[in-house]
Design an enzyme around this catalytic site. Structure first.
Site, PDB file in Angstrom:
ATOM      1  N   PRO A  45       0.834  -1.211   0.000  1.00  0.00           N
ATOM      2  CA  PRO A  45       0.000   0.000   0.000  1.00  0.00           C
ATOM      3  C   PRO A  45       0.865   1.256   0.000  1.00  0.00           C
ATOM      4  O   PRO A  45       1.982   1.240   0.555  1.00  0.00           O
ATOM      5  CB  PRO A  45      -0.799  -0.109   1.306  1.00  0.00           C
ATOM      6  CG  PRO A  45      -0.087  -1.091   2.150  1.00  0.00           C
ATOM      7  CD  PRO A  45       0.684  -1.999   1.246  1.00  0.00           C
ATOM      8  N   ASP A  46       0.329   2.323  -0.624  1.00  0.00           N
ATOM      9  CA  ASP A  46       1.079   3.583  -0.512  1.00  0.00           C
ATOM     10  C   ASP A  46       0.691   4.218   0.822  1.00  0.00           C
ATOM     11  O   ASP A  46       0.134   3.540   1.700  1.00  0.00           O
ATOM     12  CB  ASP A  46       0.813   4.470  -1.737  1.00  0.00           C
ATOM     13  CG  ASP A  46      -0.611   5.007  -1.796  1.00  0.00           C
ATOM     14  OD1 ASP A  46      -0.992   5.582  -2.829  1.00  0.00           O
ATOM     15  OD2 ASP A  46      -1.345   4.835  -0.800  1.00  0.00           O
ATOM     16  N   PHE A  47       1.004   5.469   1.027  1.00  0.00           N
ATOM     17  CA  PHE A  47       0.772   6.092   2.337  1.00  0.00           C
ATOM     18  C   PHE A  47      -0.518   6.890   2.370  1.00  0.00           C
ATOM     19  O   PHE A  47      -1.276   6.808   3.353  1.00  0.00           O
ATOM     20  CB  PHE A  47       1.960   7.003   2.688  1.00  0.00           C
ATOM     21  CG  PHE A  47       3.237   6.243   2.866  1.00  0.00           C
ATOM     22  CD1 PHE A  47       4.092   6.046   1.783  1.00  0.00           C
ATOM     23  CD2 PHE A  47       3.558   5.666   4.089  1.00  0.00           C
ATOM     24  CE1 PHE A  47       5.266   5.321   1.934  1.00  0.00           C
ATOM     25  CE2 PHE A  47       4.724   4.941   4.245  1.00  0.00           C
ATOM     26  CZ  PHE A  47       5.583   4.759   3.163  1.00  0.00           C
ATOM     27  N   ARG A  48      -0.795   7.652   1.267  1.00  0.00           N
ATOM     28  CA  ARG A  48      -1.832   8.679   1.388  1.00  0.00           C
ATOM     29  C   ARG A  48      -3.044   8.469   0.490  1.00  0.00           C
ATOM     30  O   ARG A  48      -3.952   9.290   0.498  1.00  0.00           O
ATOM     31  CB  ARG A  48      -1.206  10.073   1.105  1.00  0.00           C
ATOM     32  CG  ARG A  48      -0.194  10.460   2.176  1.00  0.00           C
ATOM     33  CD  ARG A  48       0.537  11.770   1.883  1.00  0.00           C
ATOM     34  NE  ARG A  48       1.505  12.053   2.961  1.00  0.00           N
ATOM     35  CZ  ARG A  48       2.698  11.492   3.044  1.00  0.00           C
ATOM     36  NH1 ARG A  48       3.099  10.608   2.121  1.00  0.00           N
ATOM     37  NH2 ARG A  48       3.532  11.747   4.044  1.00  0.00           N
ATOM     38  N   ASN A 119      11.037   5.035  -1.686  1.00  0.00           N
ATOM     39  CA  ASN A 119      10.513   3.758  -1.229  1.00  0.00           C
ATOM     40  C   ASN A 119      11.555   2.978  -0.422  1.00  0.00           C
ATOM     41  O   ASN A 119      12.751   3.102  -0.648  1.00  0.00           O
ATOM     42  CB  ASN A 119      10.028   2.932  -2.421  1.00  0.00           C
ATOM     43  CG  ASN A 119       8.906   3.636  -3.174  1.00  0.00           C
ATOM     44  OD1 ASN A 119       8.275   4.543  -2.622  1.00  0.00           O
ATOM     45  ND2 ASN A 119       8.687   3.263  -4.416  1.00  0.00           N
ATOM     46  N   ASP A 121      11.165  -0.411   0.029  1.00  0.00           N
ATOM     47  CA  ASP A 121      10.851  -1.827  -0.229  1.00  0.00           C
ATOM     48  C   ASP A 121      11.939  -2.571  -1.003  1.00  0.00           C
ATOM     49  O   ASP A 121      11.799  -3.757  -1.274  1.00  0.00           O
ATOM     50  CB  ASP A 121       9.490  -1.920  -0.969  1.00  0.00           C
ATOM     51  CG  ASP A 121       9.462  -1.075  -2.250  1.00  0.00           C
ATOM     52  OD1 ASP A 121       8.372  -0.539  -2.583  1.00  0.00           O
ATOM     53  OD2 ASP A 121      10.510  -0.919  -2.904  1.00  0.00           O
ATOM     54  N   HIS A 138      14.964   7.712   1.501  1.00  0.00           N
ATOM     55  CA  HIS A 138      14.376   7.475   2.832  1.00  0.00           C
ATOM     56  C   HIS A 138      14.883   6.165   3.418  1.00  0.00           C
ATOM     57  O   HIS A 138      14.233   5.562   4.258  1.00  0.00           O
ATOM     58  CB  HIS A 138      12.834   7.485   2.748  1.00  0.00           C
ATOM     59  CG  HIS A 138      12.308   8.840   2.404  1.00  0.00           C
ATOM     60  ND1 HIS A 138      10.999   9.095   2.076  1.00  0.00           N
ATOM     61  CD2 HIS A 138      12.936  10.048   2.321  1.00  0.00           C
ATOM     62  CE1 HIS A 138      10.838  10.388   1.816  1.00  0.00           C
ATOM     63  NE2 HIS A 138      12.003  10.977   1.949  1.00  0.00           N
TER      64      HIS A 138
HETATM   65  N1  APR Z   1      -0.338   4.549 -10.452  1.00  0.00           N
HETATM   66  C1  APR Z   1      -0.099   5.889 -10.399  1.00  0.00           C
HETATM   67  N2  APR Z   1      -0.098   6.608  -9.248  1.00  0.00           N
HETATM   68  C2  APR Z   1      -0.361   5.922  -8.116  1.00  0.00           C
HETATM   69  C3  APR Z   1      -0.622   4.532  -8.072  1.00  0.00           C
HETATM   70  C4  APR Z   1      -0.594   3.843  -9.321  1.00  0.00           C
HETATM   71  N3  APR Z   1      -0.817   2.518  -9.393  1.00  0.00           N
HETATM   72  N4  APR Z   1      -0.844   4.172  -6.772  1.00  0.00           N
HETATM   73  C5  APR Z   1      -0.737   5.292  -6.034  1.00  0.00           C
HETATM   74  N5  APR Z   1      -0.451   6.340  -6.827  1.00  0.00           N
HETATM   75  C6  APR Z   1      -0.183   7.735  -6.455  1.00  0.00           C
HETATM   76  C7  APR Z   1      -1.140   8.311  -5.431  1.00  0.00           C
HETATM   77  O1  APR Z   1      -2.248   8.884  -6.088  1.00  0.00           O
HETATM   78  C8  APR Z   1      -0.249   9.348  -4.753  1.00  0.00           C
HETATM   79  O2  APR Z   1      -0.242  10.560  -5.496  1.00  0.00           O
HETATM   80  O3  APR Z   1       1.083   7.714  -5.833  1.00  0.00           O
HETATM   81  C9  APR Z   1       1.144   8.733  -4.849  1.00  0.00           C
HETATM   82  C10 APR Z   1       1.588   8.093  -3.547  1.00  0.00           C
HETATM   83  O4  APR Z   1       1.747   9.127  -2.605  1.00  0.00           O
HETATM   84  P1  APR Z   1       2.076   8.761  -1.087  1.00  0.00           P
HETATM   85  O5  APR Z   1       1.155   7.680  -0.622  1.00  0.00           O
HETATM   86  O6  APR Z   1       2.133  10.037  -0.326  1.00  0.00           O
HETATM   87  O7  APR Z   1       3.536   8.101  -1.154  1.00  0.00           O
HETATM   88  P2  APR Z   1       4.906   8.881  -1.280  1.00  0.00           P
HETATM   89  O8  APR Z   1       4.757  10.108  -2.137  1.00  0.00           O
HETATM   90  O9  APR Z   1       5.921   7.886  -1.677  1.00  0.00           O
HETATM   91  O10 APR Z   1       5.178   9.344   0.260  1.00  0.00           O
HETATM   92  C11 APR Z   1       6.375  10.005   0.494  1.00  0.00           C
HETATM   93  O11 APR Z   1       5.881   9.951   2.850  1.00  0.00           O
HETATM   94  O12 APR Z   1       5.337   8.907   4.835  1.00  0.00           O
HETATM   95  C12 APR Z   1       6.358   9.338   4.054  1.00  0.00           C
HETATM   96  O13 APR Z   1       8.497   8.423   4.114  1.00  0.00           O
HETATM   97  C13 APR Z   1       7.217   8.176   3.627  1.00  0.00           C
HETATM   98  O14 APR Z   1       8.479   7.923   1.595  1.00  0.00           O
HETATM   99  C14 APR Z   1       7.207   8.246   2.112  1.00  0.00           C
HETATM  100  C15 APR Z   1       6.863   9.697   1.867  1.00  0.00           C
END
Ligand code: APR
Length: 281
Positions: A45-48, A119, A121, A138
């Site tokens: 899962p992503d974060f937000r 990332n 991972d 990170h």
């Molecule tokens: N295709 C395109 N975009 C995607 C997909 C996908 N399959 N899945 C998710 N996204 C987009 C989301 O819409 C969002 O804009 O990827 C982005 C993910 O954003 P975050 O969840 O905030 O992740 P990230 O930007 O890596 O967070 C940065 O926050 O908590 C800290 O240290 C942690 O490295 C992390 C940092």
């Protein structure tokens, strides 16, 4: 599109123009900046993201706020929530995505100038991207140490503790007993020096790809602004983020990043090679 765009830049803001830029040999130093969005297709899962993001699903850990799980001060008081989460995130059960593979294809073709990833991972390494071209801004789960005496902690013991969601403690001779933490950059921790050493490479880029990140966390979020005017910046993301879309040569490939890189691979004539490389991982 302002029709006074200078001739030497992309004629139109499209992936076809980006493919021409690469196939014409005008992109030999490509910098790539990635976030959790390129690993969601791997099952991480992503974060937000509203429904599926980690921060929307940490309720069971009753944290003061979601980011606390990656906050050093909170961890020092209560490391348990992090280790409950680490069990779900720990590398070993996940496979690189098509997006990871596209970046490794750029490296294979000698076009990857540097990859900056947020990332943790380690899927970039698993995709075969040479480690000297990767900045894990990170940190990652690749190593761990005591937060008190900094003594490295053995990986096999770490895997055992993570599998049980147990909190590992320093085993250095003497009575340290400090908390062990993976070399992930927590909030209130400094980024690795490599991030600052390699940041200047962005000014030499002739193409920038920004993939799967909300660009919410600085200093990483500022990287796309180091791309010089006149150098195309391509965003592969569900939604527009940061300053992408405000420069004359920005290209917004909004939507799923795997679909976006597949479309670009088709336009480049690399699609077969991309799929074969991905299947071969
Ligand atoms: N295709 C395109 N975009 C995607 C997909 C996908 N399959 N899945 C998710 N996204 C987009 C989301 O819409 C969002 O804009 O990827 C982005 C993910 O954003 P975050 O969840 O905030 O992740 P990230 O930007 O890596 O967070 C940065 O926050 O908590 C800290 O240290 C942690 O490295 C992390 C940092």
């Amino acid at each position: 599109i302002s029709d006074d765009t200078p001739p030497e830049t992309l004629r139109e803001r499209s992936l076809a123009a980006v493919a021409d830029h690469i196939n014409a040999g005008r992109a030999r130093r490509i910098v790539v900046m990635t976030g959790a969005g390129i690993s969601t297709a791997a099952g991480i899962p992503d974060f937000r993201s509203p429904e599926t993001g980690l921060y929307a699903n940490l309720a069971k850990l009753d944290l003061p706020e979601p980011e606390a799980v990656f906050d050093l001060r909170f961890f020092e008081k209560n490391p348990k929530p992090f280790y409950v989460l680490a069990k779900d995130l720990y590398p070993g059960n996940f496979h690189p995505t098509v997006s990871h593979t596209f970046i490794s294809l750029l490296a294979k073709k000698g076009l990857l100038h540097q990859l900056f990833t947020q990332n943790i991972d380690c899927l970039e390494r698993a995709a075969g991207i040479p480690s000297e071209l990767i900045v894990e801004a990170h940190g990652s789960f690749a190593s761990q140490r005591c937060i008190e005496c900094k003594a490295p902690y053995p990986e096999d013991l770490m895997r055992e503790h993570v599998a049980r969601a147990d909190v590992p403690r320093c085993i250095r001779a003497g009575d340290c007993g400090g908390l062990v933490k993976p070399d992930i950059v927590f909030f209130h921790e400094a980024l690795p020096m490599l991030f600052y050493d390699r940041k200047d490479l962005i000014e030499k880029a002739d193409l920038a790809l920004v993939m799967g990140t909300s660009l919410q966390v600085h200093p990483f979020a500022g990287l796309p602004n180091y791309v010089p005017e006149g150098v195309p910046r391509v965003l592969f993301n569900m939604e527009r983020v940061g300053s992408l879309g405000t420069q004359a040569d920005d290209v917004l490939a909004l939507g799923d990043c795997d679909a976006g890189v597949r479309e670009l691979a088709d336009l480049l004539g690399w699609r077969e090679e991309l799929e074969a490389q991905w299947r071969g991982l």
